[in-house]
Design a protein around this motif. Structure first.
Motif, PDB file in Angstrom:
ATOM      1  N   ARG B  60       0.988  -1.256  -0.126  1.00 45.23           N
ATOM      2  CA  ARG B  60      -0.012  -0.080  -0.163  1.00 45.23           C
ATOM      3  C   ARG B  60       0.793   1.207   0.026  1.00 45.23           C
ATOM      4  N   LEU B  61       2.098   1.200   0.059  1.00 42.84           N
ATOM      5  CA  LEU B  61       2.769   2.283   0.195  1.00 42.84           C
ATOM      6  C   LEU B  61       3.799   2.365  -1.244  1.00 42.84           C
ATOM      7  N   SER B  62       3.584   3.686  -1.699  1.00 39.46           N
ATOM      8  CA  SER B  62       4.417   4.076  -3.064  1.00 39.46           C
ATOM      9  C   SER B  62       5.111   5.264  -2.695  1.00 39.46           C
ATOM     10  N   SER B  63       6.060   5.586  -3.582  1.00 43.25           N
ATOM     11  CA  SER B  63       6.766   6.938  -3.619  1.00 43.25           C
ATOM     12  C   SER B  63       7.378   7.084  -4.967  1.00 43.25           C
ATOM     13  N   ILE B  64       7.593   8.517  -5.268  1.00 43.05           N
ATOM     14  CA  ILE B  64       8.090   9.098  -6.467  1.00 43.05           C
ATOM     15  C   ILE B  64       8.868  10.292  -6.245  1.00 43.05           C
ATOM     16  N   LEU B  65       9.802  10.418  -6.988  1.00 41.72           N
ATOM     17  CA  LEU B  65      10.734  11.544  -7.071  1.00 41.72           C
ATOM     18  C   LEU B  65      10.664  12.477  -8.189  1.00 41.72           C
ATOM     19  N   ASP B  66      10.701  13.880  -7.863  1.00 42.72           N
ATOM     20  CA  ASP B  66      10.949  14.940  -8.885  1.00 42.72           C
ATOM     21  C   ASP B  66      12.069  15.618  -8.821  1.00 42.72           C
ATOM     22  N   LYS B  67      12.985  15.163  -9.645  1.00 38.75           N
ATOM     23  CA  LYS B  67      14.261  15.832  -9.422  1.00 38.75           C
ATOM     24  C   LYS B  67      14.579  17.498 -10.057  1.00 38.75           C
ATOM     25  N   LYS B  68      13.468  17.621 -10.840  1.00 31.80           N
ATOM     26  CA  LYS B  68      13.483  19.033 -11.195  1.00 31.80           C
ATOM     27  C   LYS B  68      13.035  19.966 -10.196  1.00 31.80           C
ATOM     28  N   GLU B  69      11.969  19.440  -9.493  1.00 33.14           N
ATOM     29  CA  GLU B  69      11.028  20.557  -8.296  1.00 33.14           C
ATOM     30  C   GLU B  69      11.763  20.037  -7.070  1.00 33.14           C
ATOM     31  N   LEU B  70      12.858  19.049  -7.073  1.00 31.64           N
ATOM     32  CA  LEU B  70      13.591  18.829  -5.596  1.00 31.64           C
ATOM     33  C   LEU B  70      12.571  18.203  -4.469  1.00 31.64           C
ATOM     34  N   PHE B  71      11.592  17.244  -4.860  1.00 29.43           N
ATOM     35  CA  PHE B  71      10.812  16.919  -3.994  1.00 29.43           C
ATOM     36  C   PHE B  71      10.371  15.270  -3.975  1.00 29.43           C
ATOM     37  N   SER B  72      10.004  14.848  -3.025  1.00 28.82           N
ATOM     38  CA  SER B  72       9.330  13.498  -3.112  1.00 28.82           C
ATOM     39  C   SER B  72       8.342  13.398  -2.330  1.00 28.82           C
ATOM     40  N   ILE B  73       7.440  12.378  -2.744  1.00 31.04           N
ATOM     41  CA  ILE B  73       6.048  12.079  -1.792  1.00 31.04           C
ATOM     42  C   ILE B  73       5.895  10.421  -1.645  1.00 31.04           C
ATOM     43  N   LEU B  74       5.633  10.292  -0.578  1.00 30.29           N
ATOM     44  CA  LEU B  74       5.286   9.004   0.058  1.00 30.29           C
ATOM     45  C   LEU B  74       3.928   8.815   0.312  1.00 30.29           C
ATOM     46  N   ASN B  75       3.171   7.845  -0.467  1.00 32.75           N
ATOM     47  CA  ASN B  75       1.767   7.648  -0.233  1.00 32.75           C
ATOM     48  C   ASN B  75       1.449   6.409   0.494  1.00 32.75           C
ATOM     49  N   ILE B  76       0.427   6.493   1.253  1.00 36.23           N
ATOM     50  CA  ILE B  76       0.115   5.306   1.888  1.00 36.23           C
ATOM     51  C   ILE B  76      -1.581   5.104   1.797  1.00 36.23           C
ATOM     52  N   THR B  77      -2.220   4.233   1.096  1.00 34.93           N
ATOM     53  CA  THR B  77      -3.400   4.152   0.686  1.00 34.93           C
ATOM     54  C   THR B  77      -4.089   3.044   1.865  1.00 34.93           C
ATOM     55  N   ALA B  78      -5.542   3.179   1.971  1.00 34.14           N
ATOM     56  CA  ALA B  78      -6.009   2.441   2.852  1.00 34.14           C
ATOM     57  C   ALA B  78      -5.261   1.987   4.166  1.00 34.14           C
ATOM     58  N   THR B  79      -5.139   3.331   4.804  1.00 32.86           N
ATOM     59  CA  THR B  79      -4.175   3.243   5.994  1.00 32.86           C
ATOM     60  C   THR B  79      -4.606   2.332   7.073  1.00 32.86           C
ATOM     61  N   GLN B  80      -3.852   1.722   7.802  1.00 33.90           N
ATOM     62  CA  GLN B  80      -3.989   0.681   9.099  1.00 33.90           C
ATOM     63  C   GLN B  80      -3.431   1.387  10.073  1.00 33.90           C
ATOM     64  N   THR B  81      -3.774   0.852  11.456  1.00 29.87           N
ATOM     65  CA  THR B  81      -3.347   1.260  12.550  1.00 29.87           C
ATOM     66  C   THR B  81      -1.672   1.031  12.785  1.00 29.87           C
ATOM     67  N   GLY B  82      -1.457   0.051  12.174  1.00 29.12           N
ATOM     68  CA  GLY B  82       0.121  -0.514  11.964  1.00 29.12           C
ATOM     69  C   GLY B  82       0.955   0.507  11.200  1.00 29.12           C
ATOM     70  N   ASP B  83       0.065   1.522  10.517  1.00 27.76           N
ATOM     71  CA  ASP B  83       0.895   2.308   9.547  1.00 27.76           C
ATOM     72  C   ASP B  83       1.576   3.504  10.528  1.00 27.76           C
ATOM     73  N   SER B  84       0.873   3.423  11.805  1.00 30.63           N
ATOM     74  CA  SER B  84       1.326   4.573  12.776  1.00 30.63           C
ATOM     75  C   SER B  84       2.607   4.605  13.065  1.00 30.63           C
ATOM     76  N   ALA B  85       3.592   5.793  12.505  1.00 28.90           N
ATOM     77  CA  ALA B  85       4.899   5.699  12.867  1.00 28.90           C
ATOM     78  C   ALA B  85       5.560   7.002  12.592  1.00 28.90           C
ATOM     79  N   ILE B  86       6.743   7.317  12.748  1.00 29.91           N
ATOM     80  CA  ILE B  86       7.361   8.498  12.243  1.00 29.91           C
ATOM     81  C   ILE B  86       8.046   7.967  11.037  1.00 29.91           C
ATOM     82  N   TYR B  87       7.748   8.808   9.906  1.00 27.35           N
ATOM     83  CA  TYR B  87       8.374   8.571   8.345  1.00 27.35           C
ATOM     84  C   TYR B  87       9.477   9.641   8.187  1.00 27.35           C
TER      85      TYR B  87
END
Lengths: 112, 112
Positions: B60-87
């Motif tokens: 359920r986790l995915s990530s992508i990088l944009d080297k032109k805009e200098l950022f990345s995102i981490l997506n988590i779909t259908a979150t569960q309580t076990g996803d609770s954490a520091i990222y």
């Protein structure tokens, strides 16, 4: 099992009493590093090592020493601990920073 | 000075929601961007991204990088309580020194 082993897991000590936190990795990694983690400040690098006998300062080296006499071991030494060194410490190792680090389980240090 | 900024710092959502965590970076000689998940203790590796526009996916986790805009995102779909954490997001700048710079992390809490 590939791992980074730190000891101790928890330590409460008094100001000025020298201590060593040990770190050992069994993955034959070149890079090893020490971080401290504090609320609101994130992970900050203390020292790192790129190979045996090669060490260098990170972002917050004051009050710490390290040594890298063997590839697998990278102890962190606090010669005269002070309360501002109360923190959660992580040792980590990597083939290179490019591939990210494998972290040890952490050492919770309290200096009173 | 190399810099990695994560947002939001903290996020509380309900189980089943989709979340997007952000990471922007300014580093010299950028080589790779790494995501880690930190639950009770040591950060554990999630993704390493080196190329723009190529999504990395793990369940359920995915990530992508944009080297032109200098950022990345981490997506988590259908979150569960076990996803609770520091990222944690970290950028590696290469070169001769250990060039891994961490952001302060996003504290994600999933409520049942």
């Amino acid at each position: 099992e590939a791992q980074v082993t730190q000891n101790p897991r928890y330590l409460i000590t008094v100001t000025g009493k020298k201590l060593t936190v040990t770190c050992s990795q069994n993955m034959n990694h070149e890079y090893m590093s020490w971080y401290r983690q504090d609320p609101g400040l994130g992970l900050r690098q203390i020292y790192y090592s790129m190979n045996v006998e090669v060490t260098d300062k990170g972002d917050v080296p004051e009050g710490y020493k390290v040594s890298r006499k063997e590839k697998r071991n990278f102890p962190l030494i606090l010669e005269s601990p002070s309360p501002n060194q109360t923190s959660l410490y992580f040792c980590a190792s990597s083939l290179s920073g490019h591939y990210g680090y494998t972290f040890g389980s952490g050492t919770r240090l309290t200096v009173v | 000075e190399d810099k990695v900024v994560q947002s939001p710092l903290s996020l509380v959502v309900h189980e089943g929601d989709t979340v997007t965590l952000n990471c922007s970076y300014e580093v010299t000689n950028f080589r790779s961007l790494l995501w880690y998940k930190q639950e009770k203790k040591a950060p554990t590796f999630l993704f390493m991204l080196t190329s723009s526009g190529i999504e990395k996916k793990s369940g359920r986790l995915s990530s992508i990088l944009d080297k032109k805009e200098l950022f990345s995102i981490l997506n988590i779909t259908a979150t569960q309580t076990g996803d609770s954490a520091i990222y944690l997001c970290a950028a590696y700048s290469g070169g001769g020194a250990d060039g891994l710079t961490f952001g302060k992390g996003t504290h994600l809490i999933i409520q049942p």
